[in-house]
Scaffold this motif. Sequence first.
Motif, PDB file in Angstrom:
ATOM      1  N   TRP A 130       1.507  -1.640  -1.541  1.00 52.38           N
ATOM      2  CA  TRP A 130       0.595  -0.494  -1.612  1.00 52.38           C
ATOM      3  C   TRP A 130      -0.413  -0.627  -2.742  1.00 52.38           C
ATOM      4  CZ3 TRP A 130       0.289   2.459  -5.915  1.00 52.38           C
ATOM      5  CH2 TRP A 130       1.426   2.812  -6.654  1.00 52.38           C
ATOM      6  N   ALA A 131      -0.031  -1.244  -3.856  1.00 56.21           N
ATOM      7  CA  ALA A 131      -0.994  -1.431  -4.946  1.00 56.21           C
ATOM      8  C   ALA A 131      -2.130  -2.352  -4.519  1.00 56.21           C
ATOM      9  CB  ALA A 131      -0.280  -1.991  -6.176  1.00 56.21           C
ATOM     10  N   THR A 132      -1.785  -3.426  -3.819  1.00 59.43           N
ATOM     11  CA  THR A 132      -2.803  -4.363  -3.327  1.00 59.43           C
ATOM     12  C   THR A 132      -3.686  -3.694  -2.285  1.00 59.43           C
ATOM     13  OG1 THR A 132      -1.353  -6.234  -3.798  1.00 59.43           O
ATOM     14  CG2 THR A 132      -3.152  -6.618  -2.249  1.00 59.43           C
ATOM     15  N   ALA A 133      -3.061  -2.959  -1.371  1.00 62.82           N
ATOM     16  CA  ALA A 133      -3.831  -2.255  -0.333  1.00 62.82           C
ATOM     17  C   ALA A 133      -4.744  -1.206  -0.949  1.00 62.82           C
ATOM     18  CB  ALA A 133      -2.887  -1.613   0.682  1.00 62.82           C
ATOM     19  N   LEU A 134      -4.285  -0.540  -1.999  1.00 61.62           N
ATOM     20  CA  LEU A 134      -5.120   0.452  -2.673  1.00 61.62           C
ATOM     21  C   LEU A 134      -6.397  -0.189  -3.201  1.00 61.62           C
ATOM     22  CD1 LEU A 134      -5.536   3.321  -3.766  1.00 61.62           C
ATOM     23  CD2 LEU A 134      -4.191   2.648  -5.765  1.00 61.62           C
ATOM     24  N   GLY A 135      -6.256  -1.348  -3.822  1.00 63.17           N
ATOM     25  CA  GLY A 135      -7.444  -2.056  -4.317  1.00 63.17           C
ATOM     26  C   GLY A 135      -8.379  -2.479  -3.198  1.00 63.17           C
ATOM     27  N   LYS A 136      -7.793  -2.904  -2.083  1.00 66.83           N
ATOM     28  CA  LYS A 136      -8.607  -3.367  -0.956  1.00 66.83           C
ATOM     29  C   LYS A 136      -9.214  -2.220  -0.152  1.00 66.83           C
ATOM     30  CE  LYS A 136      -6.247  -7.731  -0.533  1.00 66.83           C
ATOM     31  NZ  LYS A 136      -6.880  -8.910  -0.046  1.00 66.83           N
ATOM     32  N   PHE A 151     -10.499   4.305  -0.616  1.00 65.68           N
ATOM     33  CA  PHE A 151     -10.117   4.869   0.680  1.00 65.68           C
ATOM     34  C   PHE A 151     -11.274   4.891   1.681  1.00 65.68           C
ATOM     35  CE2 PHE A 151      -7.199   7.196  -2.312  1.00 65.68           C
ATOM     36  CZ  PHE A 151      -6.076   6.443  -2.019  1.00 65.68           C
ATOM     37  N   THR A 152     -12.211   3.957   1.533  1.00 65.43           N
ATOM     38  CA  THR A 152     -13.326   3.889   2.475  1.00 65.43           C
ATOM     39  C   THR A 152     -13.073   2.886   3.597  1.00 65.43           C
ATOM     40  OG1 THR A 152     -14.481   2.224   1.134  1.00 65.43           O
ATOM     41  CG2 THR A 152     -15.017   4.555   0.707  1.00 65.43           C
ATOM     42  N   LYS A 153     -12.055   2.032   3.441  1.00 69.07           N
ATOM     43  CA  LYS A 153     -11.697   1.072   4.491  1.00 69.07           C
ATOM     44  C   LYS A 153     -10.404   1.547   5.148  1.00 69.07           C
ATOM     45  CE  LYS A 153     -14.048  -3.001   2.864  1.00 69.07           C
ATOM     46  NZ  LYS A 153     -13.934  -4.436   2.652  1.00 69.07           N
ATOM     47  N   VAL A 154     -10.443   1.697   6.466  1.00 71.09           N
ATOM     48  CA  VAL A 154      -9.361   2.343   7.207  1.00 71.09           C
ATOM     49  C   VAL A 154      -8.048   1.556   7.153  1.00 71.09           C
ATOM     50  CG1 VAL A 154      -8.623   3.166   9.479  1.00 71.09           C
ATOM     51  CG2 VAL A 154     -10.961   3.554   8.726  1.00 71.09           C
ATOM     52  N   VAL A 155      -8.056   0.289   7.508  1.00 67.85           N
ATOM     53  CA  VAL A 155      -6.801  -0.469   7.602  1.00 67.85           C
ATOM     54  C   VAL A 155      -6.084  -0.545   6.250  1.00 67.85           C
ATOM     55  CG1 VAL A 155      -5.756  -2.690   8.164  1.00 67.85           C
ATOM     56  CG2 VAL A 155      -7.494  -1.719   9.676  1.00 67.85           C
ATOM     57  N   PRO A 156      -6.766  -0.946   5.171  1.00 62.07           N
ATOM     58  CA  PRO A 156      -6.049  -0.956   3.888  1.00 62.07           C
ATOM     59  C   PRO A 156      -5.563   0.437   3.469  1.00 62.07           C
ATOM     60  CG  PRO A 156      -8.073  -2.224   3.707  1.00 62.07           C
ATOM     61  CD  PRO A 156      -8.104  -1.519   5.031  1.00 62.07           C
ATOM     62  N   THR A 157      -6.300   1.478   3.821  1.00 63.94           N
ATOM     63  CA  THR A 157      -5.885   2.839   3.498  1.00 63.94           C
ATOM     64  C   THR A 157      -4.606   3.211   4.233  1.00 63.94           C
ATOM     65  OG1 THR A 157      -8.160   3.517   3.013  1.00 63.94           O
ATOM     66  CG2 THR A 157      -6.586   5.271   3.547  1.00 63.94           C
ATOM     67  N   ILE A 158      -4.513   2.826   5.496  1.00 71.09           N
ATOM     68  CA  ILE A 158      -3.293   3.093   6.277  1.00 71.09           C
ATOM     69  C   ILE A 158      -2.119   2.291   5.715  1.00 71.09           C
ATOM     70  CG2 ILE A 158      -2.211   2.787   8.549  1.00 71.09           C
ATOM     71  CD1 ILE A 158      -5.002   3.468   9.752  1.00 71.09           C
TER      72      ILE A 158
END
Length: 108
Positions: free
Chosen positions: A16-22, A26-33
């Motif tokens: 989740w930390a990596t996805a948060l950065g990516k 929260f403007t990119k849907v897949v990493p936000t999910i």
Amino acid sequence: MSWLILIVSGILEAVWATALGKSEGFTKVVPTIVFGVALVASMGGLAFALRDIPTGTGYAIWVGIGAAITVAYAMITGTEPLSLVKVLLLVGLVGCIVGLKLVSDTAH
């Protein structure tokens, strides 16, 4: 079983930390999910594990696993510069995590 769940939850913390950065705020849907799912699963696992593991020890190990994997992944992928000092510090961090686990088992 609690220790295994704690380790998996620590790994999910790195996810989740990596996805948060990516997610770029929260403007990119897949990493936000991915962030949301991994966050809920990680926190849920941590909460479950802390029923049997002392909170201070469990939390420190959870954070340490997540931090170590997050930094290692960033260095492997080139997102963060690789350096000998960082690698040695990560080795020290992992050593401390293992030490906390070993001391926790003998403290009862």
